[in-house]
Design a protein around this motif. Structure first.
Motif, PDB file in Angstrom:
ATOM      1  N   VAL A 104      27.955  36.790  44.467  1.00  0.00           N
ATOM      2  CA  VAL A 104      27.974  37.998  45.310  1.00  0.00           C
ATOM      3  C   VAL A 104      29.375  38.280  45.851  1.00  0.00           C
ATOM      4  O   VAL A 104      29.536  39.044  46.809  1.00  0.00           O
ATOM      5  N   GLY A 105      30.382  37.635  45.266  1.00  0.00           N
ATOM      6  CA  GLY A 105      31.764  37.927  45.658  1.00  0.00           C
ATOM      7  C   GLY A 105      32.144  37.424  47.035  1.00  0.00           C
ATOM      8  O   GLY A 105      33.004  38.003  47.703  1.00  0.00           O
ATOM      9  N   ARG A 106      31.515  36.326  47.464  1.00  0.00           N
ATOM     10  CA  ARG A 106      31.876  35.754  48.773  1.00  0.00           C
ATOM     11  C   ARG A 106      32.783  34.540  48.584  1.00  0.00           C
ATOM     12  O   ARG A 106      32.752  33.885  47.545  1.00  0.00           O
ATOM     13  N   ASN A 107      33.533  34.232  49.624  1.00  0.00           N
ATOM     14  CA  ASN A 107      34.383  33.050  49.638  1.00  0.00           C
ATOM     15  C   ASN A 107      33.565  31.862  50.161  1.00  0.00           C
ATOM     16  O   ASN A 107      33.116  31.868  51.304  1.00  0.00           O
ATOM     17  N   SER A 108      33.386  30.848  49.323  1.00  0.00           N
ATOM     18  CA  SER A 108      32.522  29.728  49.742  1.00  0.00           C
ATOM     19  C   SER A 108      33.148  28.882  50.847  1.00  0.00           C
ATOM     20  O   SER A 108      32.467  28.076  51.478  1.00  0.00           O
ATOM     21  N   ASP A 109      34.431  29.070  51.105  1.00  0.00           N
ATOM     22  CA  ASP A 109      35.047  28.366  52.242  1.00  0.00           C
ATOM     23  C   ASP A 109      34.409  28.777  53.566  1.00  0.00           C
ATOM     24  O   ASP A 109      34.511  28.064  54.564  1.00  0.00           O
ATOM     25  N   LYS A 110      33.781  29.942  53.565  1.00  0.00           N
ATOM     26  CA  LYS A 110      33.173  30.453  54.799  1.00  0.00           C
ATOM     27  C   LYS A 110      31.753  29.935  54.985  1.00  0.00           C
ATOM     28  O   LYS A 110      31.064  30.326  55.927  1.00  0.00           O
ATOM     29  N   ILE A 111      31.297  29.088  54.063  1.00  0.00           N
ATOM     30  CA  ILE A 111      29.918  28.600  54.141  1.00  0.00           C
ATOM     31  C   ILE A 111      29.932  27.102  54.443  1.00  0.00           C
ATOM     32  O   ILE A 111      30.525  26.310  53.716  1.00  0.00           O
ATOM     33  N   LYS A 112      29.290  26.771  55.547  1.00  0.00           N
ATOM     34  CA  LYS A 112      29.300  25.379  55.990  1.00  0.00           C
ATOM     35  C   LYS A 112      27.986  24.708  55.622  1.00  0.00           C
ATOM     36  O   LYS A 112      26.911  25.270  55.854  1.00  0.00           O
ATOM     37  N   LEU A 113      28.096  23.521  55.049  1.00  0.00           N
ATOM     38  CA  LEU A 113      26.904  22.755  54.680  1.00  0.00           C
ATOM     39  C   LEU A 113      26.524  21.820  55.825  1.00  0.00           C
ATOM     40  O   LEU A 113      27.299  20.947  56.214  1.00  0.00           O
ATOM     41  N   VAL A 114      25.324  22.043  56.368  1.00  0.00           N
ATOM     42  CA  VAL A 114      24.782  21.148  57.388  1.00  0.00           C
ATOM     43  C   VAL A 114      23.842  20.175  56.678  1.00  0.00           C
ATOM     44  O   VAL A 114      22.810  20.589  56.137  1.00  0.00           O
ATOM     45  N   ALA A 115      24.209  18.913  56.633  1.00  0.00           N
ATOM     46  CA  ALA A 115      23.374  17.905  55.981  1.00  0.00           C
ATOM     47  C   ALA A 115      22.267  17.500  56.957  1.00  0.00           C
ATOM     48  O   ALA A 115      22.536  16.929  58.012  1.00  0.00           O
ATOM     49  N   VAL A 116      21.036  17.832  56.612  1.00  0.00           N
ATOM     50  CA  VAL A 116      19.915  17.580  57.529  1.00  0.00           C
ATOM     51  C   VAL A 116      19.452  16.133  57.366  1.00  0.00           C
ATOM     52  O   VAL A 116      18.799  15.768  56.389  1.00  0.00           O
ATOM     53  N   SER A 117      19.824  15.331  58.353  1.00  0.00           N
ATOM     54  CA  SER A 117      19.694  13.881  58.248  1.00  0.00           C
ATOM     55  C   SER A 117      18.493  13.320  59.007  1.00  0.00           C
ATOM     56  O   SER A 117      18.334  12.105  59.120  1.00  0.00           O
ATOM     57  N   LYS A 118      17.622  14.195  59.511  1.00  0.00           N
ATOM     58  CA  LYS A 118      16.439  13.727  60.245  1.00  0.00           C
ATOM     59  C   LYS A 118      15.665  12.710  59.412  1.00  0.00           C
ATOM     60  O   LYS A 118      15.570  12.865  58.191  1.00  0.00           O
TER      61      LYS A 118
END
Ligand SMILES: *Cc1c(COP(=O)(O)O)cnc(C)c1O
Length: 230
Positions: A28-42
């Protein structure tokens, strides 16, 4: 003990998820640097979180204050970014303020008032919060309704400590991720209206690519990184 095999599993999963994030962003033409991965560690133990940090995880999502408490103390506040992604009960608010970098599940004015007051008492100058929105009007789910959101936004504008950084959603579960797309799209429209540069926390293991196509800036991924929970 975390053996070499388990470390390899985590490393490979993290790479796979990061690749999928990049692909979805590119689509979709977005910069993936702007997407943060939250690792759900529950539900996963400290040694697994440590191995995940070694493998490159930087942000963890936990859904229970009590469970997160031991983990954050053991691993260290400074060694990762900690997000609360589960419902916050008012009697746990003080502990949450002490532990978390971001509270993604702000769902009422009363809770916002309490958090703001506690921040002042504890001299915590700034606490990042996301408003959790309930778009499906699911009585069983938490989150503030669209109807009640304006009063929360208005209150947050008056806060000195709480930093209103965006919106979060836990949509109803559909096997088919395409069925979730309208929820993601609607959340984005609301964000565009009230907080144009705000974060959008949406998307889990089975639908984070669709969420990214719809503008997610935070994706909360558990199973695809850590494997099935017991
Ligand atoms: C558990 C959880 C997730 C992660 O779900 P997976 O399907 O394991 O990726 C994301 N968000 C919230 C709020 C959760 O409770």
């Amino acid at each position: 003990m975390v053996d070499a095999e388990a470390k390899k599993f985590l490393r490979e999963n993290l790479v796979k998820v990061q690749d999928k994030i990049k692909q979805a962003a590119r689509k979709v033409g977005r910069n993936s640097d702007k997407i943060k991965l939250v690792a759900v560690s529950k539900t996963h133990p400290n040694e697994i979180l440590r191995a995940a940090i070694e493998a490159g995880a930087k942000v963890f999502g936990e859904n229970k204050v009590q469970e997160a408490e031991g983990k954050i103390e053991e691993i260290g506040r400074e060694n990762a970014e900690w997000h609360l992604i589960g419902h916050l009960q008012k009697n746990k608010a003080r502990r949450a303020v002490q532990l978390f970098d971001v509270i993604q599940t702000l769902d009422s004015v009363a809770l916002a008032e309490r958090l703001e007051r506690i921040c002042k008492e504890q001299k915590r100058e700034s606490l990042s919060v996301l408003a959790q929105i309930d778009l499906a009007n699911e009585a069983t789910k938490n989150g503030i309704s669209e109807k009640d959101l304006p009063s929360l936004v208005k209150f947050l504008q008056t806060c000195e400590c709480l930093k209103f950084d965006g919106l979060m959603i836990i949509p109803p579960y559909f096997e088919d991720a395409e069925k979730v797309r309208p929820f993601f799209r609607r959340l984005r429209e609301i964000r565009d209206d009230i907080l144009p540069n705000g974060e959008l926390s949406m998307g889990m293991s089975h639908d984070f690519q669709v969420a990214i196509e719809e503008g997610a800036t935070l994706v909360r991924v558990g199973t695809a990184i850590f494997g099935e929970r017991n």
